[in-house]
Scaffold this motif. Structure first.
Motif, PDB file in Angstrom:
ATOM      1  N   ALA A 166      75.190  46.552  99.016  1.00 26.37           N
ATOM      2  CA  ALA A 166      76.373  47.397  99.149  1.00 26.37           C
ATOM      3  C   ALA A 166      77.334  46.837 100.200  1.00 26.37           C
ATOM      4  O   ALA A 166      78.556  46.799 100.001  1.00 26.37           O
ATOM      5  N   ALA A 167      76.770  46.397 101.319  1.00 31.13           N
ATOM      6  CA  ALA A 167      77.618  45.867 102.400  1.00 31.13           C
ATOM      7  C   ALA A 167      78.367  44.618 101.944  1.00 31.13           C
ATOM      8  O   ALA A 167      79.572  44.464 102.212  1.00 31.13           O
ATOM      9  N   ALA A 183      87.641  49.386  99.614  1.00 33.29           N
ATOM     10  CA  ALA A 183      86.296  49.917  99.360  1.00 33.29           C
ATOM     11  C   ALA A 183      85.632  50.209 100.695  1.00 33.29           C
ATOM     12  O   ALA A 183      85.911  49.550 101.697  1.00 33.29           O
ATOM     13  N   ASN A 184      84.775  51.229 100.716  1.00 29.42           N
ATOM     14  CA  ASN A 184      83.994  51.497 101.919  1.00 29.42           C
ATOM     15  C   ASN A 184      82.523  51.593 101.549  1.00 29.42           C
ATOM     16  O   ASN A 184      82.160  51.898 100.409  1.00 29.42           O
ATOM     17  N   GLU A 185      81.672  51.318 102.523  1.00 30.19           N
ATOM     18  CA  GLU A 185      80.244  51.165 102.243  1.00 30.19           C
ATOM     19  C   GLU A 185      79.595  52.466 101.772  1.00 30.19           C
ATOM     20  O   GLU A 185      78.716  52.451 100.920  1.00 30.19           O
ATOM     21  N   ARG A 186      80.039  53.594 102.295  1.00 30.53           N
ATOM     22  CA  ARG A 186      79.439  54.871 101.887  1.00 30.53           C
ATOM     23  C   ARG A 186      79.654  55.110 100.399  1.00 30.53           C
ATOM     24  O   ARG A 186      78.727  55.491  99.670  1.00 30.53           O
ATOM     25  N   THR A 187      80.880  54.865  99.926  1.00 32.34           N
ATOM     26  CA  THR A 187      81.181  55.066  98.505  1.00 32.34           C
ATOM     27  C   THR A 187      80.351  54.127  97.637  1.00 32.34           C
ATOM     28  O   THR A 187      79.787  54.527  96.615  1.00 32.34           O
ATOM     29  N   PHE A 200      75.799  52.892  93.962  1.00 26.77           N
ATOM     30  CA  PHE A 200      74.586  52.099  93.748  1.00 26.77           C
ATOM     31  C   PHE A 200      73.380  53.007  93.533  1.00 26.77           C
ATOM     32  O   PHE A 200      72.502  52.709  92.721  1.00 26.77           O
ATOM     33  N   GLU A 201      73.308  54.132  94.273  1.00 27.90           N
ATOM     34  CA  GLU A 201      72.225  55.097  94.069  1.00 27.90           C
ATOM     35  C   GLU A 201      72.279  55.645  92.642  1.00 27.90           C
ATOM     36  O   GLU A 201      71.253  55.807  91.978  1.00 27.90           O
TER      37      GLU A 201
END
Length: 339
Positions: A20-21, A36-40, A45-46
């Motif tokens: 994700a990172a 884009a941000n990592e939380r989104t 991905f989940e």
């Protein structure tokens, strides 16, 4: 950039095995910072890991949930190591939905295992102080034989479990029917001591354990205790070990305890690991019921009676005698969960 195009890139990077990172860095290097941000990306991905590759947004609003918190609690406590995506798949809901319900039943993930909740420092200190006090009292004057304890549990009608199958390279697994998550269940309330069962009762369908119900159960328990263990009532005096659920701490219940002149043992909040009914009695009951299919309420009641009949006289004493060790484990872990 259009969000639908970004989600296509999310899926592409996921299928490529990119983290994700790294996905965030790749997108922002090409499309500009903060696209884009990592939380989104982690949330998408989940979703992909659960097998859902639909790139449309979830519908807004609060649709009717498919998650029964009692069923979820049962599943999590039977196997605390289940991943979130597996739980979401079982209830056919999204991962954020299952996380919301896990929060509602006070479950958090701790090192890959679902535990009752994340204890704060104040709660850990309360557990530590309570266990130190109980250990000191037990050392000065043993009192385990005076303890009476209780709790409630949902018993499922269908207790089958799907298990892994050991197969050869070309082996084909046998298919088993998908279990109904929202199946029938019956609540039992049980009261016991180191000498054995004092009394138990089954709730009527739709009935819950209110303060009135609990007080009536306590009256019946004291009546049966006077018959089964008169020495405990007349000379030693029983000590009640109960959790701090709402029916147990109402004004009505406090008055009832005063009326009966019944002492309650210190039991810190959020401590199922210090409750014999949870860590001993119900654990053995779950093992006994595993694989059983009960087709009616009478069958459930009969199965519970059969379980009690299989318990040796030493079974109940062993469950109570584990308390000092568990108090010590709690102290050794400075109030944190130790199971």
């Amino acid at each position: 950039m259009d969000k639908s195009k970004i989600r296509v890139i999310f899926e592409y990077e996921f299928r490529c095995g990119t983290s994700a990172a790294q996905t965030v860095r790749n997108i922002n290097e090409v499309c500009g910072n903060d696209v884009a941000n990592e939380r989104t990306v982690c949330l998408w991905f989940e979703k992909f890991r659960s097998g859902d590759f639909n790139l449309e947004n979830e519908p807004h609003g609060r649709p009717e949930t498919k998650v029964d918190n009692d069923e979820l609690k049962t599943l999590v406590e039977e196997n605390p190591s289940q991943p979130t995506c597996d739980l979401a798949a079982k209830f056919d809901v999204t991962i954020p939905t299952i996380l919301d319900h896990l929060k509602q039943i006070d479950k958090i993930n701790k090192l890959g295992r679902w535990v009752p909740r994340e204890l704060n420092e104040h709660q850990k200190r309360n557990r530590l102080e309570a266990c130190l006090s109980l250990l000191s009292r037990h050392k000065d004057k043993p009192f385990l034989h005076r303890i009476i304890t209780c709790d409630e549990k949902w018993i499922l009608f269908d207790n089958r479990k799907r298990s892994a199958q050991c197969l050869g390279k070309d082996g084909v697994p046998k298919h088993s029917p998908k279990l109904n998550i929202h199946q029938k269940k019956l609540m039992v309330s049980v009261w016991w001591s180191s000498a054995g069962i004092i009394q138990y009762s089954f709730m009527k369908p739709g009935q819950s354990v209110t303060a009135d119900v609990y007080c009536n159960q306590l009256d019946e328990t004291m009546r049966m205790l006077a018959i089964k263990q008169p020495t405990l009532v007349d000379r030693d005096r029983p000590v009640l070990l109960q959790d701090s659920s709402r029916p147990h701490v109402t004004q009505r219940m406090l008055l009832k305890l005063q009326q009966l002149d019944l002492e309650t043992l210190c039991h810190p909040l959020y401590s199922p690991d210090l409750a014999p009914t949870n860590y001993h009695f119900f654990q053995a009951l779950d093992h006994f019921l595993q694989g059983k299919i009960l087709n009616c309420q009478q069958a459930v009641e009969n199965a519970f009676c059969d379980f009690i009949a299989t318990c040796s006289p030493g079974f109940f004493e062993a469950g109570i005698k584990k308390l000092p060790l568990r108090w010590q484990n709690c102290v050794d872990n400075l109030g944190a969960y130790f199971d």
